[in-house]
Design a protein around this motif. Structure first.
Motif, mmCIF file in Angstrom:
data_model
loop_
_atom_site.group_PDB
_atom_site.id
_atom_site.type_symbol
_atom_site.label_atom_id
_atom_site.label_comp_id
_atom_site.label_asym_id
_atom_site.label_seq_id
_atom_site.Cartn_x
_atom_site.Cartn_y
_atom_site.Cartn_z
ATOM 1 N N ALA A 1 95.044 -26.719 -64.646
ATOM 2 C CA ALA A 1 95.167 -28.316 -64.241
ATOM 3 C C ALA A 1 95.674 -28.835 -65.217
ATOM 4 N N THR A 2 95.871 -28.546 -66.561
ATOM 5 C CA THR A 2 96.358 -29.315 -67.738
ATOM 6 C C THR A 2 97.035 -28.445 -68.612
ATOM 7 N N SER A 3 96.598 -27.694 -69.546
ATOM 8 C CA SER A 3 97.312 -26.737 -70.385
ATOM 9 C C SER A 3 96.134 -26.145 -71.436
ATOM 10 N N LEU A 4 96.644 -25.013 -72.083
ATOM 11 C CA LEU A 4 95.878 -24.172 -72.866
ATOM 12 C C LEU A 4 95.304 -25.085 -74.033
ATOM 13 N N VAL A 5 96.107 -25.873 -74.443
ATOM 14 C CA VAL A 5 95.780 -26.580 -75.748
ATOM 15 C C VAL A 5 94.701 -27.530 -75.248
ATOM 16 N N VAL A 6 94.630 -28.231 -74.227
ATOM 17 C CA VAL A 6 93.371 -29.016 -73.559
ATOM 18 C C VAL A 6 92.275 -27.856 -73.650
ATOM 19 N N SER A 7 92.515 -26.872 -73.281
ATOM 20 C CA SER A 7 91.449 -26.215 -72.697
ATOM 21 C C SER A 7 90.912 -25.607 -74.287
ATOM 22 N N PHE A 8 91.520 -25.361 -75.406
ATOM 23 C CA PHE A 8 90.737 -25.239 -76.723
ATOM 24 C C PHE A 8 90.378 -26.528 -77.229
ATOM 25 N N GLY A 9 90.741 -27.797 -76.802
ATOM 26 C CA GLY A 9 90.264 -29.035 -77.130
ATOM 27 C C GLY A 9 88.758 -28.940 -76.678
ATOM 28 N N VAL A 10 88.580 -28.480 -75.287
ATOM 29 C CA VAL A 10 87.086 -28.646 -74.951
ATOM 30 C C VAL A 10 86.392 -27.695 -75.875
ATOM 31 N N VAL A 11 86.933 -26.634 -76.214
ATOM 32 C CA VAL A 11 86.324 -25.370 -76.858
ATOM 33 C C VAL A 11 85.951 -26.147 -78.283
ATOM 34 N N THR A 12 86.788 -26.819 -79.050
ATOM 35 C CA THR A 12 86.426 -27.674 -80.208
ATOM 36 C C THR A 12 85.354 -28.614 -80.109
ATOM 37 N N ALA A 13 85.388 -29.345 -79.014
ATOM 38 C CA ALA A 13 84.497 -30.253 -78.673
ATOM 39 C C ALA A 13 82.893 -29.590 -78.513
ATOM 40 N N LEU A 14 82.956 -28.537 -78.067
ATOM 41 C CA LEU A 14 81.595 -27.920 -77.907
ATOM 42 C C LEU A 14 81.050 -27.444 -79.335
ATOM 43 N N ALA A 15 82.048 -26.888 -80.164
ATOM 44 C CA ALA A 15 81.732 -26.549 -81.410
ATOM 45 C C ALA A 15 81.262 -27.494 -82.313
ATOM 46 N N CYS A 16 81.499 -28.756 -82.326
ATOM 47 C CA CYS A 16 80.804 -29.921 -82.683
ATOM 48 C C CYS A 16 79.406 -29.811 -82.298
ATOM 49 N N GLY A 17 78.796 -29.383 -81.133
ATOM 50 C CA GLY A 17 77.463 -29.320 -80.951
ATOM 51 C C GLY A 17 76.705 -28.340 -81.899
ATOM 52 N N LEU A 18 77.262 -27.381 -82.545
ATOM 53 C CA LEU A 18 76.625 -26.600 -83.341
ATOM 54 C C LEU A 18 76.165 -27.264 -84.659
ATOM 55 N N ALA A 19 77.129 -28.221 -85.061
ATOM 56 C CA ALA A 19 76.836 -29.261 -86.379
ATOM 57 C C ALA A 19 75.795 -30.199 -85.957
ATOM 58 N N MET A 20 75.805 -30.530 -84.878
ATOM 59 C CA MET A 20 75.104 -31.525 -84.363
ATOM 60 C C MET A 20 73.702 -31.358 -84.224
ATOM 61 N N CYS A 21 73.517 -30.219 -83.473
ATOM 62 C CA CYS A 21 72.108 -29.771 -82.914
ATOM 63 C C CYS A 21 71.487 -28.601 -83.630
ATOM 64 N N ALA A 22 72.059 -28.023 -84.833
ATOM 65 C CA ALA A 22 71.498 -27.009 -85.747
ATOM 66 C C ALA A 22 69.890 -27.170 -85.924
ATOM 67 N N GLY A 23 69.513 -28.564 -86.006
ATOM 68 C CA GLY A 23 68.157 -28.599 -86.506
ATOM 69 C C GLY A 23 67.108 -28.216 -85.405
ATOM 70 N N VAL A 24 67.421 -27.793 -84.335
ATOM 71 C CA VAL A 24 66.765 -27.176 -83.292
ATOM 72 C C VAL A 24 66.311 -25.783 -83.628
ATOM 73 N N LEU A 25 66.959 -25.271 -84.635
ATOM 74 C CA LEU A 25 66.592 -23.809 -85.158
ATOM 75 C C LEU A 25 65.662 -23.847 -86.209
ATOM 76 N N ARG A 26 65.242 -25.066 -86.785
ATOM 77 C CA ARG A 26 64.198 -25.250 -87.889
ATOM 78 C C ARG A 26 62.936 -24.445 -87.417
ATOM 79 N N SER A 27 62.663 -24.296 -86.288
ATOM 80 C CA SER A 27 61.181 -23.522 -85.868
ATOM 81 C C SER A 27 61.478 -22.240 -85.910
ATOM 82 N N ALA A 28 62.705 -21.634 -86.041
ATOM 83 C CA ALA A 28 62.442 -20.264 -86.632
ATOM 84 C C ALA A 28 62.390 -19.885 -87.965
ATOM 85 N N GLU A 29 62.714 -21.033 -88.915
ATOM 86 C CA GLU A 29 62.546 -20.679 -90.130
ATOM 87 C C GLU A 29 61.209 -21.090 -90.588
#
Length: 400
Positions: free
Chosen positions: A353-381
């Motif tokens: 629909a767009t381009s592979l560059v836009v596709s990996f822009g989506v991947v990059t946006a999802l990667a932001c979720g790792l930094a923002m939501c890492a606190g939910v793993l605190r129960s493991a510690e």
């Protein structure tokens, strides 16, 4: 007292199985451009065919527990890993879209059932040893994928037919996988034990953990199947150099996972995942902005480093997230692995629909979720801290 030498031997055996499983994936990923050309498919139709991998896995994964219950864990894994290695040949034989869809469905079904069986044995080995081993086992998967992708890179560079390449790889990996299963744990059900359910919903406490894993595995699946295509189509690189980008991604994944247990013990799950998320975002930005193949390869390598240990940590967090650890882990596994299976097809759809560059822009946006939501793993510690004393008292052996 448990025979710890036998458990340690079983750990080595299941690690070898993880490596064989990864080698199949690495072999396939580097030859996706060849398969695309052989079947005469554009990005969108290729993505559609890859979606059947997810469909096959989703249909077959619930059967893995029943297969292990019926035949015992050792025989079940032996058969499932053989089916997985042999299924590597199927995609290279497909001359058009319908046959490739059927091949990818079978490929995904074999991948999913073998994956569930070997992870279940890995968790049991970890329980008996009383220390973390899952990151290392996933590191062996990445090491196997690295070997498979390196062989695929060489085959692509030499212009080898993928049918010949996959046939030789499948033969070697089948022998190695079946032999390795000789020493894995052989868990037999008791006479009055009920077969596992076909499907179990994860508890709500595991859903956020699963979404963290979703972000990481989406980036992994997208990079595995589309990094070579990105370099070849977007940056006009050679087939050999394009395949090498997958190898760079696998290399950083393998190194980070093998070292993962030590890093997590030093800095904790939350800080590790948060830092990894930042690295993954930086890697994604390099890919999106790349004007030269070497820059994109560096981006893929950095992304692999950032997401490497997230999935093992999600499994650990799920085990402490609710009253039923096995159900929570199964739910998180379903979310994360489904992400990896659907990512390639979604990337293809966005690219069409767009381009592979836009596709990996989506991947990059999802990667932001790792930094923002890492606190939910605190129960493991917190859960791990509560369990150290009783587990150490019950199971001999060094702490991680």
């Amino acid at each position: 007292m448990e025979d710890m030498s036998g458990v340690r031997r079983a750990r080595g055996a299941v690690a070898a199985v993880f490596a064989v499983h990864g080698a199949v994936t690495g072999s396939f990923a580097t030859r996706v451009p060849w398969i695309q050309d052989h079947a005469s498919l554009g990005a969108g139709r290729l993505g559609f065919a890859l979606a059947f991998t997810a469909l096959g896995a989703s249909c077959a994964m619930p059967l893995a527990g029943r297969i292990s219950h019926r035949f015992g864990s050792r025989n079940a894994l032996r058969g499932l890993i053989a089916l997985w290695t042999l299924s590597l040949v199927l995609p290279s034989l497909a001359p058009n879209l319908p046959t490739l869809c059927l091949a990818m469905f079978t490929y995904g079904a074999c991948a999913g059932t073998a994956d569930v069986a070997m992870n279940a044995l890995g968790v049991e080995v970890e329980r008996r040893l009383g220390r973390s081993v899952m990151s290392g086992l996933h590191g062996m998967w990445s090491a196997g994928a690295l070997v498979g992708s390196a062989a695929g890179t060489l085959a692509a560079h030499l212009g080898a037919d993928a049918r010949t390449h996959f046939l030789l790889a499948a033969a070697v990996l089948t022998v190695l996988g079946v032999l390795s299963c000789t020493w894995v744990l052989d868990i037999q059900p008791t006479e009055d034990e009920e077969p596992p359910p076909r499907f179990a919903l994860p508890p709500r406490s595991a859903l956020l953990i699963g979404m963290v894993g979703f972000c990481a595995v989406f980036a992994e699946g997208a990079s595995l199947d589309w990094s070579a295509v990105f370099l070849q189509d977007r940056l006009d690189s050679s087939a050999g150099l394009a395949a090498a980008s997958t190898t760079a991604f696998m290399l950083t994944m393998a190194v980070a996972r093998i070292a993962g247990d030590a890093v997590v013990n030093r800095f904790g799950a939350v800080r590790t995942v948060r830092t990894g998320g930042v690295l993954a975002v930086l890697g994604g930005l390099l890919v999106v902005l790349a004007g030269q193949p070497v820059v994109a390869m560096g981006g893929f390598a950095l992304m692999g480093l950032g997401i490497a240990v997230v999935v093992p940590l999600c499994f650990a967090a799920a085990g402490h997230a609710g009253p039923n650890p096995s159900q929570a882990i199964a739910g998180v596994a379903t979310i994360t692995y489904t992400s990896g299976l659907i990512a390639p097809s979604l990337i293809g759809g966005v690219a069409q629909a767009t381009s592979l560059v836009v596709s990996f822009g989506v991947v990059t946006a999802l990667a932001c979720g790792l930094a923002m939501c890492a606190g939910v793993l605190r129960s493991a510690e917190r859960g791990a801290e509560r369990e150290v004393s009783p587990r150490a008292a019950a199971v001999p052996g060094p702490r991680p």
